[in-house]
Motif scaffolding. Structure first.
Motif, PDB file in Angstrom:
ATOM      1  N   LYS A 233      25.465  56.817   5.872  1.00  0.00           N
ATOM      2  CA  LYS A 233      24.359  57.132   5.134  1.00  0.00           C
ATOM      3  C   LYS A 233      23.899  55.973   4.039  1.00  0.00           C
ATOM      4  CE  LYS A 233      26.104  60.800   3.642  1.00  0.00           C
ATOM      5  NZ  LYS A 233      26.315  62.027   2.729  1.00  0.00           N
ATOM      6  N   PHE A 234      22.520  56.095   3.480  1.00  0.00           N
ATOM      7  CA  PHE A 234      22.339  55.323   2.365  1.00  0.00           C
ATOM      8  C   PHE A 234      21.443  56.339   1.380  1.00  0.00           C
ATOM      9  CE2 PHE A 234      18.968  53.990   5.536  1.00  0.00           C
ATOM     10  CZ  PHE A 234      17.979  54.158   4.818  1.00  0.00           C
ATOM     11  N   SER A 235      21.308  55.949   0.244  1.00  0.00           N
ATOM     12  CA  SER A 235      20.675  56.932  -0.764  1.00  0.00           C
ATOM     13  C   SER A 235      20.049  56.080  -1.758  1.00  0.00           C
ATOM     14  CB  SER A 235      21.218  57.921  -1.126  1.00  0.00           C
ATOM     15  OG  SER A 235      22.285  57.486  -2.008  1.00  0.00           O
ATOM     16  N   TYR A 236      18.732  56.685  -2.323  1.00  0.00           N
ATOM     17  CA  TYR A 236      18.306  55.907  -3.610  1.00  0.00           C
ATOM     18  C   TYR A 236      17.574  56.816  -4.587  1.00  0.00           C
ATOM     19  CZ  TYR A 236      14.091  55.862  -0.271  1.00  0.00           C
ATOM     20  OH  TYR A 236      13.179  56.046   0.556  1.00  0.00           O
ATOM     21  N   TYR A 269      17.907  69.577   2.725  1.00  0.00           N
ATOM     22  CA  TYR A 269      17.968  68.802   4.012  1.00  0.00           C
ATOM     23  C   TYR A 269      16.950  69.246   5.023  1.00  0.00           C
ATOM     24  CZ  TYR A 269      22.541  66.517   2.302  1.00  0.00           C
ATOM     25  OH  TYR A 269      23.180  65.797   1.403  1.00  0.00           O
ATOM     26  N   THR A 270      16.444  68.174   5.592  1.00  0.00           N
ATOM     27  CA  THR A 270      15.577  68.402   6.754  1.00  0.00           C
ATOM     28  C   THR A 270      15.965  67.461   7.920  1.00  0.00           C
ATOM     29  OG1 THR A 270      13.368  68.894   7.644  1.00  0.00           O
ATOM     30  CG2 THR A 270      13.738  67.163   5.967  1.00  0.00           C
ATOM     31  N   PRO A 271      15.757  67.867   9.151  1.00  0.00           N
ATOM     32  CA  PRO A 271      16.264  67.049  10.124  1.00  0.00           C
ATOM     33  C   PRO A 271      15.306  65.794  10.431  1.00  0.00           C
ATOM     34  CG  PRO A 271      15.658  68.987  11.140  1.00  0.00           C
ATOM     35  CD  PRO A 271      15.597  69.213   9.758  1.00  0.00           C
ATOM     36  N   PHE A 272      15.854  64.604  10.758  1.00  0.00           N
ATOM     37  CA  PHE A 272      15.052  63.726  10.995  1.00  0.00           C
ATOM     38  C   PHE A 272      14.412  64.199  12.550  1.00  0.00           C
ATOM     39  CE2 PHE A 272      17.719  60.718   8.567  1.00  0.00           C
ATOM     40  CZ  PHE A 272      16.622  60.417   7.696  1.00  0.00           C
ATOM     41  N   GLY A 273      13.132  63.772  12.640  1.00  0.00           N
ATOM     42  CA  GLY A 273      12.292  64.131  13.937  1.00  0.00           C
ATOM     43  C   GLY A 273      12.686  62.923  14.861  1.00  0.00           C
ATOM     44  N   ARG A 274      12.319  63.380  16.333  1.00  0.00           N
ATOM     45  CA  ARG A 274      12.811  62.523  17.350  1.00  0.00           C
ATOM     46  C   ARG A 274      11.579  61.528  17.542  1.00  0.00           C
ATOM     47  NH1 ARG A 274      14.240  66.047  22.574  1.00  0.00           N
ATOM     48  NH2 ARG A 274      16.142  67.130  21.812  1.00  0.00           N
ATOM     49  N   ASN A 275      11.966  60.220  17.603  1.00  0.00           N
ATOM     50  CA  ASN A 275      11.119  59.086  17.587  1.00  0.00           C
ATOM     51  C   ASN A 275      10.327  59.318  19.032  1.00  0.00           C
ATOM     52  OD1 ASN A 275      12.982  58.163  15.503  1.00  0.00           O
ATOM     53  ND2 ASN A 275      11.655  56.411  15.291  1.00  0.00           N
ATOM     54  N   PRO A 276       9.004  58.516  19.231  1.00  0.00           N
ATOM     55  CA  PRO A 276       8.626  58.711  20.377  1.00  0.00           C
ATOM     56  C   PRO A 276       9.259  57.975  21.490  1.00  0.00           C
ATOM     57  CG  PRO A 276       6.885  58.120  18.345  1.00  0.00           C
ATOM     58  CD  PRO A 276       8.326  57.956  17.912  1.00  0.00           C
ATOM     59  N   THR A 277       9.324  58.520  22.592  1.00  0.00           N
ATOM     60  CA  THR A 277       9.805  57.871  23.794  1.00  0.00           C
ATOM     61  C   THR A 277       9.208  56.869  24.570  1.00  0.00           C
ATOM     62  OG1 THR A 277       9.091  59.819  24.927  1.00  0.00           O
ATOM     63  CG2 THR A 277      11.377  60.104  24.043  1.00  0.00           C
ATOM     64  N   THR A 278       7.798  56.797  24.401  1.00  0.00           N
ATOM     65  CA  THR A 278       7.121  55.905  25.256  1.00  0.00           C
ATOM     66  C   THR A 278       6.104  55.361  24.283  1.00  0.00           C
ATOM     67  OG1 THR A 278       5.422  57.477  25.768  1.00  0.00           O
ATOM     68  CG2 THR A 278       7.119  57.004  27.203  1.00  0.00           C
ATOM     69  N   GLY A 279       5.303  54.546  24.653  1.00  0.00           N
ATOM     70  CA  GLY A 279       4.337  53.682  23.672  1.00  0.00           C
ATOM     71  C   GLY A 279       4.807  52.448  23.222  1.00  0.00           C
ATOM     72  N   ASN A 280       4.543  52.207  21.603  1.00  0.00           N
ATOM     73  CA  ASN A 280       4.990  50.891  21.243  1.00  0.00           C
ATOM     74  C   ASN A 280       6.231  51.060  20.683  1.00  0.00           C
ATOM     75  OD1 ASN A 280       5.170  48.753  19.205  1.00  0.00           O
ATOM     76  ND2 ASN A 280       2.986  48.731  19.296  1.00  0.00           N
ATOM     77  N   SER A 281       7.253  50.180  21.153  1.00  0.00           N
ATOM     78  CA  SER A 281       8.787  50.051  20.818  1.00  0.00           C
ATOM     79  C   SER A 281       8.992  50.118  19.270  1.00  0.00           C
ATOM     80  CB  SER A 281       9.365  48.903  21.455  1.00  0.00           C
ATOM     81  OG  SER A 281       9.049  47.727  20.994  1.00  0.00           O
ATOM     82  N   ALA A 282       7.944  49.574  18.330  1.00  0.00           N
ATOM     83  CA  ALA A 282       8.182  49.485  16.994  1.00  0.00           C
ATOM     84  C   ALA A 282       8.105  50.912  16.375  1.00  0.00           C
ATOM     85  CB  ALA A 282       7.099  48.678  16.341  1.00  0.00           C
ATOM     86  N   PHE A 283       7.535  51.814  16.973  1.00  0.00           N
ATOM     87  CA  PHE A 283       7.848  53.180  16.342  1.00  0.00           C
ATOM     88  C   PHE A 283       9.444  53.865  16.720  1.00  0.00           C
ATOM     89  CE2 PHE A 283       3.417  54.048  18.051  1.00  0.00           C
ATOM     90  CZ  PHE A 283       2.796  53.351  17.342  1.00  0.00           C
ATOM     91  N   SER A 443      21.677  62.760  11.112  1.00  0.00           N
ATOM     92  CA  SER A 443      20.464  62.637  11.315  1.00  0.00           C
ATOM     93  C   SER A 443      19.468  63.424  10.494  1.00  0.00           C
ATOM     94  CB  SER A 443      20.074  62.836  12.654  1.00  0.00           C
ATOM     95  OG  SER A 443      18.785  62.294  13.311  1.00  0.00           O
ATOM     96  N   MET A 444      19.708  63.508   9.304  1.00  0.00           N
ATOM     97  CA  MET A 444      19.215  64.332   8.113  1.00  0.00           C
ATOM     98  C   MET A 444      18.688  63.419   7.124  1.00  0.00           C
ATOM     99  SD  MET A 444      19.995  67.720   9.586  1.00  0.00           S
ATOM    100  CE  MET A 444      19.812  68.658   8.002  1.00  0.00           C
ATOM    101  N   LEU A 445      17.360  64.100   6.628  1.00  0.00           N
ATOM    102  CA  LEU A 445      16.723  63.470   5.235  1.00  0.00           C
ATOM    103  C   LEU A 445      17.049  64.528   4.087  1.00  0.00           C
ATOM    104  CD1 LEU A 445      15.013  61.507   3.791  1.00  0.00           C
ATOM    105  CD2 LEU A 445      13.270  63.152   4.258  1.00  0.00           C
ATOM    106  N   GLY A 446      17.692  63.878   3.045  1.00  0.00           N
ATOM    107  CA  GLY A 446      18.210  65.035   1.661  1.00  0.00           C
ATOM    108  C   GLY A 446      17.195  64.467   0.893  1.00  0.00           C
ATOM    109  N   PHE A 447      16.890  65.424  -0.150  1.00  0.00           N
ATOM    110  CA  PHE A 447      16.023  65.239  -1.328  1.00  0.00           C
ATOM    111  C   PHE A 447      16.414  66.272  -2.328  1.00  0.00           C
ATOM    112  CE2 PHE A 447      13.129  67.500   1.505  1.00  0.00           C
ATOM    113  CZ  PHE A 447      12.799  68.486   0.657  1.00  0.00           C
ATOM    114  N   ARG A 448      16.055  65.637  -3.498  1.00  0.00           N
ATOM    115  CA  ARG A 448      16.206  66.514  -4.914  1.00  0.00           C
ATOM    116  C   ARG A 448      15.375  65.955  -5.868  1.00  0.00           C
ATOM    117  NH1 ARG A 448      21.888  67.097  -7.656  1.00  0.00           N
ATOM    118  NH2 ARG A 448      21.376  65.093  -8.380  1.00  0.00           N
TER     119      ARG A 448
END
Length: 453
Positions: A233-236, A269-283, A443-448
């Motif tokens: 993990k990393f945080s800031y 905490y909220t889960p990260f969404g799935r990245n697109p499976t097709t289209g631009n690889s940069a996504f 694979s979670m985003l945390g915030f406070r």
């Protein structure tokens, strides 16, 4: 440019060995301030234009940006910087921390060239000198790590049956909302106070446009700093933008290996969404999150649902990006939000249309003559029922004492369809004074909400 000359210059360099990891804390601070401007609203105009340009890049990662108008002052998109040390002995340089891209790169060689960087004396930019490091080695075409950047690379001058090859990994060209950079990949040692990471793949840039110093990619790609370090993990916690020369900083915490950082209480905490499976690889580099709804003053804004979740090709959805200053929203999301603010605020304050034209932001409201005033609360509601209620200073700018402006940007109206790439890009201005945690293992985003210092 002559890549043959560049290759010859670095050809004699050499490599070293492996390392360890746990928790590392780095100083994180707003990047260099822009030059003084005569009109205080000009700075907002520069940052709004830069945020829109950055959004255009994230939505169209491989399009040509040569005709895009962007500001021309250092780190114009209002990012945050960290210092990293590479080489043996270590050479310390400044990098913009960017969660919207993955490659780590630095200016390389005293002959580093940056076009359209007339706003800064490039001769004073810190550059990495490979020949001064005994651990530098140019990455070969057959090196598996070349495929981190070029998955389909063809080593045309190498015998497939041979284990040796003198052909180099191809030069990279990376575009950002405010410029681009070009160079070759190096294998180097990344040093921290109590550990080192050997065989770290880093970009050695010789030519750039509007990018005088380096970028540390913290995205989800295999070449990113978190991926190469094997971070859990990393945080800031981003200190407030001051847009001046005040030296303030907060901590960027990197957690990897056995053990971990001290657990904080009260984290949503909220889960990260799935990245697109097709289209631009940069996504694949982006950190998607699932926004369920947006409220203004407790009223749910009617946003078309199709914009809030990406389809398989990458249309729609929301991502976090530390390299964008002001949050970007496609027009069909932004307009209902702006209209709801105007509906609730116009009962007490009038629109400041002249300032809107100067700043590039809207809506703006005239609050002159008021000792105190209140504005509707803006909240993002994420999957899992977690709500991020923004402090007022995170979504309205208070430059001067008479006008406030909503610090979000949009594009031009379209035909109602969803454009390519993410529909919402949550910028660093809206992340100020929040503890933000990227739990890569779960694979979670945390915030406070937190006063960052």
């Amino acid at each position: 440019m002559s890549f043959l000359l560049f290759s010859s210059f670095l050809y004699f360099l050499t490599l070293i060995s492996p390392s360890s990891a746990r928790t590392t804390t780095l100083s994180l601070k707003p990047s260099a301030a822009a030059p003084p401007l005569t009109n205080p609203w000009q700075r907002l105009s520069h940052l709004a234009a830069a945020s829109a340009s950055r959004a255009h890049h994230l939505k169209h990662p491989k399009t040509n940006i040569s005709n895009t108008n962007v500001p021309v002052f250092p780190r114009a998109y209002g990012g945050y910087s960290i210092s990293l040390s590479f080489g043996t002995p270590p050479q310390t340089l400044s990098f913009v921390m960017d969660t919207g891209s993955s490659l780590v790169w630095f200016p390389c060689t005293p002959r580093y060239s940056c076009s359209s960087c007339n706003f800064q004396n490039v001769k004073n930019v810190s550059t990495f000198i490979p020949k001064s490091s005994s651990s530098s080695k140019i990455v070969g075409c057959k090196n598996p790590k070349c495929r981190l950047i070029f998955p389909d690379v063809q080593c045309r001058n190498c015998d497939n049956r041979s284990t040796t090859c003198t052909e180099f990994c191809p030069p990279y060209i990376i575009q950002y909302g405010s410029g681009s950079t070009t160079g070759l990949l190096l294998s180097e040692t990344l040093f921290f106070e109590k550990k080192s990471v050997d065989n770290f793949i880093v970009g050695c840039s010789l030519f750039s446009s509007r990018q005088p110093s380096g970028i540390a990619g913290f995205g989800r790609g295999p070449e990113s700093l978190p991926a190469q370090m094997g971070l859990k993990k990393f945080s800031y916690c981003l200190v407030s933008h001051r847009f001046d020369d005040t030296l303030v900083s907060s901590d960027l915490v990197l957690v990897g290996g056995a053990g971990g950082a001290e657990k904080k209480s009260g984290i949503n905490y909220t889960p990260f969404g799935r990245n697109p499976t097709t289209g631009n690889s940069a996504f694949q580099d982006y950190y998607y999150v699932t926004l369920k709804r947006i409220t203004v003053g407790g009223i749910e804004v009617k946003v078309p649902r199709k914009f809030l979740r990406p389809d398989s090709s990458g249309k729609g959805g929301a991502v976090l990006d530390s390299g964008t200053t002001f949050t970007f929203m496609e027009n069909h999301i932004f307009e209902p939000i702006a209209q709801e603010f105007e509906k609730q605020v116009r009962k007490n304050y009038s629109r400041a249309v002249e300032i809107e034209n100067q700043s590039g932001l809207r809506p703006c409201f005239d609050v002159s003559g008021e000792n105190s005033f209140t504005l509707p609360k803006l909240s993002f509601h994420f999957k899992g029922g977690k709500r991020m209620e923004l402090p007022l200073a995170d979504y309205f700018s208070f430059l001067g004492d008479s006008v406030v402006c909503l610090t979000m940007v949009t594009d031009n109206p379209d035909d109602g369809g969803i454009g390519p790439g993410p529909a919402i890009i949550l910028g660093n201005y809206q992340q100020q004074n929040f503890y933000v945690e990227y739990d890569l293992e779960k694979s979670m985003l945390g915030f406070r909400g937190e006063l960052c210092k």
